[in-house]
Design an enzyme around this catalytic site. Sequence first.
Site, PDB file in Angstrom:
ATOM      1  N   GLY A 209      -6.804   0.515  -9.300  1.00 46.46           N
ATOM      2  CA  GLY A 209      -7.779  -0.523  -8.972  1.00 46.46           C
ATOM      3  C   GLY A 209      -9.177   0.075  -8.830  1.00 46.46           C
ATOM      4  N   THR A 210      -9.232   1.257  -8.284  1.00 49.00           N
ATOM      5  CA  THR A 210     -10.518   1.931  -8.104  1.00 49.00           C
ATOM      6  C   THR A 210     -11.186   2.163  -9.454  1.00 49.00           C
ATOM      7  OG1 THR A 210      -9.638   3.006  -6.127  1.00 49.00           O
ATOM      8  CG2 THR A 210     -11.601   3.994  -7.108  1.00 49.00           C
TER       9      THR A 210
ATOM     10  N   ASN B 225      -8.839  -7.188   1.956  1.00 48.94           N
ATOM     11  CA  ASN B 225      -7.599  -6.453   2.216  1.00 48.94           C
ATOM     12  C   ASN B 225      -7.258  -6.341   3.698  1.00 48.94           C
ATOM     13  OD1 ASN B 225     -10.032  -4.848   1.414  1.00 48.94           O
ATOM     14  ND2 ASN B 225      -8.919  -3.230   2.472  1.00 48.94           N
TER      15      ASN B 225
ATOM     16  N   GLN C 118      -6.258  -7.778  -4.024  1.00 45.33           N
ATOM     17  CA  GLN C 118      -5.420  -8.368  -2.966  1.00 45.33           C
ATOM     18  C   GLN C 118      -5.032  -9.816  -3.240  1.00 45.33           C
ATOM     19  OE1 GLN C 118      -3.834  -6.948  -0.563  1.00 45.33           O
ATOM     20  NE2 GLN C 118      -4.826  -4.951  -0.560  1.00 45.33           N
TER      21      GLN C 118
ATOM     22  N   GLY D 229      -1.502  -2.369  -9.864  1.00 45.95           N
ATOM     23  CA  GLY D 229      -0.051  -2.469  -9.897  1.00 45.95           C
ATOM     24  C   GLY D 229       0.634  -2.296  -8.552  1.00 45.95           C
ATOM     25  N   HIS D 230       0.213  -1.272  -7.806  1.00 51.61           N
ATOM     26  CA  HIS D 230       1.002  -0.944  -6.602  1.00 51.61           C
ATOM     27  C   HIS D 230       0.844  -1.946  -5.463  1.00 51.61           C
ATOM     28  CE1 HIS D 230      -1.926   1.069  -3.744  1.00 51.61           C
ATOM     29  NE2 HIS D 230      -2.643   1.103  -4.840  1.00 51.61           N
TER      30      HIS D 230
ATOM     31  N   THR E 294      -4.284   8.413 -23.699  1.00 60.79           N
ATOM     32  CA  THR E 294      -2.995   7.881 -24.132  1.00 60.79           C
ATOM     33  C   THR E 294      -2.401   6.996 -23.043  1.00 60.79           C
ATOM     34  OG1 THR E 294      -2.636   9.806 -25.516  1.00 60.79           O
ATOM     35  CG2 THR E 294      -0.676   8.522 -24.931  1.00 60.79           C
TER      36      THR E 294
ATOM     37  N   CYS F 161      -9.400   4.509   9.288  1.00 63.06           N
ATOM     38  CA  CYS F 161      -8.453   5.631   9.323  1.00 63.06           C
ATOM     39  C   CYS F 161      -8.720   6.638   8.218  1.00 63.06           C
ATOM     40  CB  CYS F 161      -7.028   5.111   9.214  1.00 63.06           C
ATOM     41  SG  CYS F 161      -6.816   3.890   7.924  1.00 63.06           S
TER      42      CYS F 161
HETATM   43  C1  LIG Z   1      -5.909  -1.251  -2.885  1.00 61.79           C
HETATM   44  C2  LIG Z   1      -7.224  -1.860  -3.229  1.00 61.79           C
HETATM   45  C3  LIG Z   1      -8.069  -1.285  -4.197  1.00 61.79           C
HETATM   46  C4  LIG Z   1      -7.774   0.029  -4.861  1.00 61.79           C
HETATM   47  O1  LIG Z   1      -6.692   0.005  -5.712  1.00 61.79           O
HETATM   48  P1  LIG Z   1      -6.018   1.404  -6.109  1.00 61.79           P
HETATM   49  O2  LIG Z   1      -5.075   1.060  -7.193  1.00 61.79           O
HETATM   50  O3  LIG Z   1      -5.346   1.907  -4.873  1.00 61.79           O
HETATM   51  O4  LIG Z   1      -7.126   2.303  -6.555  1.00 61.79           O
HETATM   52  C5  LIG Z   1      -9.239  -1.939  -4.507  1.00 61.79           C
HETATM   53  N1  LIG Z   1      -9.574  -3.091  -3.906  1.00 61.79           N
HETATM   54  C6  LIG Z   1      -8.806  -3.668  -2.979  1.00 61.79           C
HETATM   55  C7  LIG Z   1      -9.224  -4.956  -2.371  1.00 61.79           C
HETATM   56  C8  LIG Z   1      -7.605  -3.068  -2.602  1.00 61.79           C
HETATM   57  O5  LIG Z   1      -6.848  -3.641  -1.661  1.00 61.79           O
END
Ligand SMILES: *Cc1c(COP(=O)(O)O)cnc(C)c1O
Length: 388
Positions: free
Chosen positions: A71-72, A153, A181, A202-203, A239, A327
């Site tokens: 996501g970053t 989040n 989120q 994804g996670h 890739t 944290c």
């Molecule tokens: C977790 C999160 C991200 C970052 O996603 P990653 O895949 O961990 O880099 C970005 N924005 C929000 C709002 C998130 O909760």
Amino acid sequence: MNIVYTDNNATTKVAPEVVEEMMPYFADLYGNPSSMHSFGGNVGKKLQEARERVADLINASPVEIVFTSCGTESDNAAIMAALELNPEKKHIITSVVEHPAVKNLCSYLEKKGYELTCVPVDREGRLDTELLYDTIEKKADQIAIISLMWANNETGVIFPVEKIAKKAAEKGILFHTDAVQAIGKIPVDVQSSPVDMLSLSGHKIHAPKGIAALYVKKGIKFAPFLKGGHQEKGRRGGTENTASIIGLGKASELAKKHLNEMDTRIRGLRDYLETGLLAKIPASSVNGERNNRLPNTLSIGFDAVEGESILLLMDQTGICASSGSACTSGSLDPSHVLMAMKVPFESAHGTIRFSLSTYNTKEEMDHIIATMPPIIKRLRDMSPFWKK
Ligand SMILES: *Cc1c(COP(=O)(O)O)cnc(C)c1O
């Protein structure tokens, strides 16, 4: 000990169906999707299916989906593309409660000479849209991009993305939303909310860590963040992470299927937990606009105790959650989100975030409701800030 996992806004369990669908692509089906031979080409076909599934979740076209590593990266790629394609525009608009993936990039860009407007939020976490629209009116021709999260989040508070997207489109300003989120928790539709770019990860939706996507609307110009091969139609070199992309596709299909359950059963569990904790623990309060939140998120402050201490005692009973402190920086200061909302210090300090998934049960909520009051009482008995 059984784990009660209520930290799904931090990360989620990979769904067994996702693992199952990924497995062949680690060992036997290792072909490169760009290869000319059918051994690789068949993997390419499976990637196309994944692209269709991700697109379907947000009502986009498959060609509008670019796979990234997290996501970053999606957030960074969106903002950097906007700046690169509009070199004459030096103004960036974001909010004070963004995830570090947007917030820290914007702070960096400000140091590099960009002009930054961080739109504030009120005590409930609602965006100051008046200030936003005012800035849009006054500076339209200088704004390279607006980047605002769909849902927060920490508190789950939802921003009015549909309205903002329409306003930005009217003025011809690029609008990116970090929907990491929101995805899988509330309906996200890029046709009714016409954003230009959208990040998902994804996670956070039961796919593995290290895979994500950026939606890039057809017709908008885009510059790749990772410059390299022709993968992703030249929009992201490297890739493809084939197994994980296939996992994200499956997770997207499941997320769509579970949207209704999120809105009903999970919302019900969250409300049950919230009501139970508020009733049993005096001097506790909910952070964020209660009737405009993600259905899975509860941010709740307990006066005169410290979040980290609460988490430690919760951990001994197998309950996983997060605190409302910054944290990641190793400090015990309240998070930038709670501080921006001006949550009183004694409550922000003792804030815990519970975030549910479709794997949670009512029995687990009962366990939390039974476990929390003695923990808070024990800590308050030792706290110099607790007035008995
Ligand atoms: C977790 C999160 C991200 C970052 O996603 P990653 O895949 O961990 O880099 C970005 N924005 C929000 C709002 C998130 O909760």
